[in-house]
Design an enzyme around this catalytic site. Structure first.
Site, PDB file in Angstrom:
ATOM      1  N   THR A 190       0.784  -1.035   0.141  1.00 43.76           N
ATOM      2  CA  THR A 190      -0.042   0.006   0.105  1.00 43.76           C
ATOM      3  C   THR A 190       0.852   1.192   0.187  1.00 43.76           C
ATOM      4  OG1 THR A 190      -0.200   0.332   2.508  1.00 43.76           O
ATOM      5  CG2 THR A 190      -1.567  -1.214   1.472  1.00 43.76           C
ATOM      6  N   THR A 218      -1.196  -2.897  19.540  1.00 45.91           N
ATOM      7  CA  THR A 218      -0.782  -1.767  20.145  1.00 45.91           C
ATOM      8  C   THR A 218      -1.552  -1.381  21.524  1.00 45.91           C
ATOM      9  OG1 THR A 218      -1.380   0.572  19.502  1.00 45.91           O
ATOM     10  CG2 THR A 218      -2.778  -0.886  18.476  1.00 45.91           C
ATOM     11  N   ASP A 219      -0.646  -0.625  22.084  1.00 46.92           N
ATOM     12  CA  ASP A 219      -1.345  -0.067  23.408  1.00 46.92           C
ATOM     13  C   ASP A 219      -2.528   0.585  23.227  1.00 46.92           C
ATOM     14  OD1 ASP A 219      -0.055   2.158  22.296  1.00 46.92           O
ATOM     15  OD2 ASP A 219       0.983   2.728  24.049  1.00 46.92           O
ATOM     16  N   LEU A 258       4.426  10.983  13.698  1.00 43.82           N
ATOM     17  CA  LEU A 258       4.889  12.401  14.353  1.00 43.82           C
ATOM     18  C   LEU A 258       6.342  12.766  14.104  1.00 43.82           C
ATOM     19  CD1 LEU A 258       4.515  14.826  16.497  1.00 43.82           C
ATOM     20  CD2 LEU A 258       5.295  13.407  18.133  1.00 43.82           C
ATOM     21  N   VAL A 295       1.538  20.843  15.330  1.00 43.93           N
ATOM     22  CA  VAL A 295       1.263  20.326  16.743  1.00 43.93           C
ATOM     23  C   VAL A 295      -0.210  20.432  16.923  1.00 43.93           C
ATOM     24  CG1 VAL A 295       1.644  20.443  19.011  1.00 43.93           C
ATOM     25  CG2 VAL A 295       3.813  20.798  17.435  1.00 43.93           C
ATOM     26  N   GLY A 331     -11.323  13.178  19.098  1.00 42.78           N
ATOM     27  CA  GLY A 331     -11.159  12.325  20.053  1.00 42.78           C
ATOM     28  C   GLY A 331      -9.529  11.708  20.436  1.00 42.78           C
TER      29      GLY A 331
HETATM   30  P1  NAD Z   1       3.066   0.723   8.550  1.00 42.13           P
HETATM   31  O1  NAD Z   1       2.091   1.378   8.040  1.00 42.13           O
HETATM   32  O2  NAD Z   1       4.489   1.519   8.211  1.00 42.13           O
HETATM   33  O3  NAD Z   1       3.340  -0.615   7.358  1.00 42.13           O
HETATM   34  C1  NAD Z   1       2.052  -1.540   7.220  1.00 42.13           C
HETATM   35  C2  NAD Z   1       2.562  -2.405   6.223  1.00 42.13           C
HETATM   36  O4  NAD Z   1       1.315  -3.319   6.093  1.00 42.13           O
HETATM   37  C3  NAD Z   1       2.684  -1.683   4.748  1.00 42.13           C
HETATM   38  O5  NAD Z   1       3.969  -2.525   4.147  1.00 42.13           O
HETATM   39  C4  NAD Z   1       1.743  -2.166   3.872  1.00 42.13           C
HETATM   40  O6  NAD Z   1       2.053  -2.195   2.503  1.00 42.13           O
HETATM   41  C5  NAD Z   1       0.964  -3.486   4.651  1.00 42.13           C
HETATM   42  N1  NAD Z   1      -0.383  -3.710   4.353  1.00 42.13           N
HETATM   43  C6  NAD Z   1      -1.432  -2.804   4.659  1.00 42.13           C
HETATM   44  N2  NAD Z   1      -2.467  -3.299   4.189  1.00 42.13           N
HETATM   45  C7  NAD Z   1      -2.167  -4.750   3.815  1.00 42.13           C
HETATM   46  C8  NAD Z   1      -2.916  -5.851   3.089  1.00 42.13           C
HETATM   47  N3  NAD Z   1      -4.549  -5.448   3.159  1.00 42.13           N
HETATM   48  N4  NAD Z   1      -2.361  -6.821   2.685  1.00 42.13           N
HETATM   49  C9  NAD Z   1      -1.230  -7.117   2.840  1.00 42.13           C
HETATM   50  N5  NAD Z   1      -0.283  -5.993   3.481  1.00 42.13           N
HETATM   51  C10 NAD Z   1      -0.942  -5.012   3.920  1.00 42.13           C
HETATM   52  O7  NAD Z   1       2.907   0.061   9.753  1.00 42.13           O
HETATM   53  P2  NAD Z   1       3.741  -0.048  11.205  1.00 42.13           P
HETATM   54  O8  NAD Z   1       4.008   1.152  11.853  1.00 42.13           O
HETATM   55  O9  NAD Z   1       5.032  -0.784  10.524  1.00 42.13           O
HETATM   56  O10 NAD Z   1       3.007  -0.980  12.025  1.00 42.13           O
HETATM   57  C11 NAD Z   1       3.001  -2.414  11.730  1.00 42.13           C
HETATM   58  C12 NAD Z   1       2.158  -3.169  13.048  1.00 42.13           C
HETATM   59  O11 NAD Z   1       2.636  -2.848  14.202  1.00 42.13           O
HETATM   60  C13 NAD Z   1       0.752  -2.670  12.704  1.00 42.13           C
HETATM   61  O12 NAD Z   1      -0.119  -3.816  12.901  1.00 42.13           O
HETATM   62  C14 NAD Z   1       0.501  -1.678  13.861  1.00 42.13           C
HETATM   63  O13 NAD Z   1      -0.719  -1.715  14.284  1.00 42.13           O
HETATM   64  C15 NAD Z   1       1.510  -2.280  14.930  1.00 42.13           C
HETATM   65  N6  NAD Z   1       1.854  -0.990  15.874  1.00 42.13           N
HETATM   66  C16 NAD Z   1       2.458  -0.114  15.253  1.00 42.13           C
HETATM   67  C17 NAD Z   1       3.308   0.889  15.946  1.00 42.13           C
HETATM   68  C18 NAD Z   1       3.824   1.893  15.638  1.00 42.13           C
HETATM   69  O14 NAD Z   1       4.232   3.038  16.601  1.00 42.13           O
HETATM   70  N7  NAD Z   1       4.292   2.302  14.486  1.00 42.13           N
HETATM   71  C19 NAD Z   1       3.312   0.686  17.718  1.00 42.13           C
HETATM   72  C20 NAD Z   1       2.545  -0.610  18.071  1.00 42.13           C
HETATM   73  C21 NAD Z   1       2.058  -1.387  17.210  1.00 42.13           C
HETATM   74  P1  TYD Z   2       1.194   9.563  15.727  1.00 42.20           P
HETATM   75  O1  TYD Z   2       2.688   9.234  15.123  1.00 42.20           O
HETATM   76  O2  TYD Z   2       0.341   9.802  14.562  1.00 42.20           O
HETATM   77  O3  TYD Z   2       1.064   8.169  16.629  1.00 42.20           O
HETATM   78  P2  TYD Z   2      -0.271   7.904  17.426  1.00 42.20           P
HETATM   79  O4  TYD Z   2      -1.553   8.637  17.175  1.00 42.20           O
HETATM   80  O5  TYD Z   2      -0.619   6.534  16.959  1.00 42.20           O
HETATM   81  O6  TYD Z   2       0.058   7.809  18.825  1.00 42.20           O
HETATM   82  O7  TYD Z   2       1.061  10.765  16.444  1.00 42.20           O
HETATM   83  C1  TYD Z   2       1.763  10.570  17.917  1.00 42.20           C
HETATM   84  C2  TYD Z   2       1.171  12.107  18.605  1.00 42.20           C
HETATM   85  O8  TYD Z   2       1.399  13.139  17.911  1.00 42.20           O
HETATM   86  C3  TYD Z   2      -0.231  12.022  19.005  1.00 42.20           C
HETATM   87  O9  TYD Z   2      -0.500  12.385  20.060  1.00 42.20           O
HETATM   88  C4  TYD Z   2      -0.629  12.990  17.759  1.00 42.20           C
HETATM   89  C5  TYD Z   2       0.380  13.880  17.680  1.00 42.20           C
HETATM   90  N1  TYD Z   2       0.822  14.558  16.418  1.00 42.20           N
HETATM   91  C6  TYD Z   2       0.693  16.001  16.027  1.00 42.20           C
HETATM   92  O10 TYD Z   2       0.823  16.697  16.945  1.00 42.20           O
HETATM   93  N2  TYD Z   2       1.180  16.568  14.817  1.00 42.20           N
HETATM   94  C7  TYD Z   2       1.188  15.601  13.594  1.00 42.20           C
HETATM   95  O11 TYD Z   2       1.321  16.213  12.606  1.00 42.20           O
HETATM   96  C8  TYD Z   2       1.256  14.047  13.971  1.00 42.20           C
HETATM   97  C9  TYD Z   2       0.966  13.209  12.923  1.00 42.20           C
HETATM   98  C10 TYD Z   2       0.900  13.744  15.109  1.00 42.20           C
END
Ligand code: NAD
Ligand code: TYD
Length: 357
Positions: A37, A134-135, A199, A215, A296
């Site tokens: 994606t 995720t948390d 962020l 922000v 939210g």
């Molecule tokens: P990301 O958005 O960077 O990557 C998501 C990946 O999934 C992409 O490579 C995308 O191509 C693939 N994808 C999306 N839809 C798909 C589909 N229908 N079929 C196959 N592939 C598909 O996400 P990320 O930040 O690497 O997060 C990975 C996982 O970890 C997620 O499940 C997310 O909920 C979880 N997570 C993320 C964070 C964070 O801070 N980023 C924290 C805790 C948990």
């Molecule tokens: P984000 O990286 O989107 O992670 P999550 O919403 O999953 O925690 O955002 C982290 C924090 O930063 C969240 O409180 C929203 C805030 N934020 C901004 O203030 N400005 C921005 O442009 C973005 C993307 C996030």
């Protein structure tokens, strides 16, 4: 190393996980199943793509035939399920795809694993379905307290609601069919290859271009940041040693208010960029804009990681001060990556979200 099926391996955490695993083990295989994606980028894995232990399959996790074919053609031992729509702001704009991928896609994977692994008298040794959650499924905290594995699920955004739904399906497959699963719930990750809608990379990218730093609200919302490699180590440990059916929270006790993160990024960039570099002149606190709050918007996330520490011996290794410098250095050294992922689809999304601010 056993045969791993990693979904979403072309995304931020998935690509870091694949690199981590290939660096750690000598044998075994990793199959990366990803639909590519807007958030999936094979450039994230360019350095490992020729490794004979690694294979890429482009497929959607909702595609029943494609997913069943992968299990039929490979003796998959461990599924590590990252694939998801992962960005809260996008989920507020367009929730449907979050339910499709995060809920129905997870269900499809569970069905395929069950079909491949259930021998009628149990599951083969070493089989494990690790669901990366995720948390955010726990909702929002006030100024005090932490999320434990016993905190009731109380998601607020369409993203977190879809993740909580998938968590419950994973639990149901363990409770009903005995599928050997683990659910991990990690706090916010940061590090190399994170898509610049989140962020930290968004602020780095904008600051380098002298663009405003949006922000949300007053910047008081708190997130608990973990370096991505520490998350990868925890997942590997859970896959290997997690007790079937258990949930593990992952976090490193590193809470920061958003505005403090933004100011830290500005200071660090000014410190790291050389005098005379035109980008250094652009980076300043005057770029900060307090914009309309996220709908939210959860106030605070904070993980209690005691269980994974006590039961599996995991502890984070990267201090935030080091991790954030390493991350910013990576973005400075990978300007081309940043440019290529911020063109096209991401640009039009950015225009819609921030209207050119
Ligand atoms: P990301 O958005 O960077 O990557 C998501 C990946 O999934 C992409 O490579 C995308 O191509 C693939 N994808 C999306 N839809 C798909 C589909 N229908 N079929 C196959 N592939 C598909 O996400 P990320 O930040 O690497 O997060 C990975 C996982 O970890 C997620 O499940 C997310 O909920 C979880 N997570 C993320 C964070 C964070 O801070 N980023 C924290 C805790 C948990
Ligand atoms: P984000 O990286 O989107 O992670 P999550 O919403 O999953 O925690 O955002 C982290 C924090 O930063 C969240 O409180 C929203 C805030 N934020 C901004 O203030 N400005 C921005 O442009 C973005 C993307 C996030």
């Amino acid at each position: 190393m056993p045969t791993y099926l990693v979904t979403g391996g072309a995304g931020f955490i998935g690509s870091n996980f694949i690199r981590y695993m290939l660096g750690k083990a000598r044998d075994g295989r990793i199959i990366n199943l990803d639909a590519l994606t807007y958030a999936g980028n094979l450039e994230n894995l360019a350095d490992v793509s020729a490794d004979s232990r690694y294979a890429f399959i482009r497929a959607d996790i909702c595609d029943k035939r494609a997913v069943n074919d992968v299990f039929a053609a490979n003796d998959v031992d461990v599924v590590v399920h990252f694939a998801a729509e992962s960005h809260v702001d996008r989920s507020i704009e367009a929730p449907d795809v979050f339910v499709r991928t995060n809920v129905l896609g997870t269900l499809n994977l569970l069905n395929a694993a069950l079909r491949a692994w259930d021998t009628g008298t149990g599951f083969g040794a070493g089989k494990k379905f690790v669901h990366v959650s995720t948390d955010e499924v726990y909702g929002s905290l006030g100024p005090q307290g932490y999320f434990t594995e016993d905190t009731p699920l109380d998601p607020h955004s369409p993203y977190s609601a879809s993740k909580a739904s998938s968590d419950l399906l994973v639990k149901a497959y363990a409770d009903t069919y005995g599928l050997p699963v683990n659910i991990t719930r990690c706090s916010n990750n940061y590090g190399p290859y994170q898509f610049p809608e989140k962020l930290i990379p968004l602020m780095v990218n904008n600051a380098l271009q002298g663009k405003p730093l949006p922000v949300y609200g007053t910047g008081v919302n708190v997130r608990d940041w973990l370096y991505v490699e520490d998350h990868c180590a925890a997942i590997e440990l859970v896959a290997r040693e997690g007790a079937p059916g258990e949930v593990y929270n992952i976090g490193g006790h590193n809470e920061m208010a958003n505005i403090d993160i933004v100011r830290l990024i500005i200071r660090t960039l000014r410190d790291m960029l050389e005098a005379g570099d035109p980008r250094r002149e652009r980076v300043s606190e005057s770029l900060i804009r307090f914009v309309q709050d996220r709908k939210g918007h959860d106030l605070r996330y904070a993980i209690d990681p005691a269980k994974i520490g006590r039961e599996l011996g995991w502890a984070p290794r990267t201090k935030f001060a080091d991790g954030i410098r390493r991350t910013i250095a990576w973005y400075l050294e990978n300007g081309e990556w940043l440019q290529s992922v911020t063109s096209g689809a991401y640009q039009s999304y950015y225009q819609r979200m921030y209207g050119g601010r």
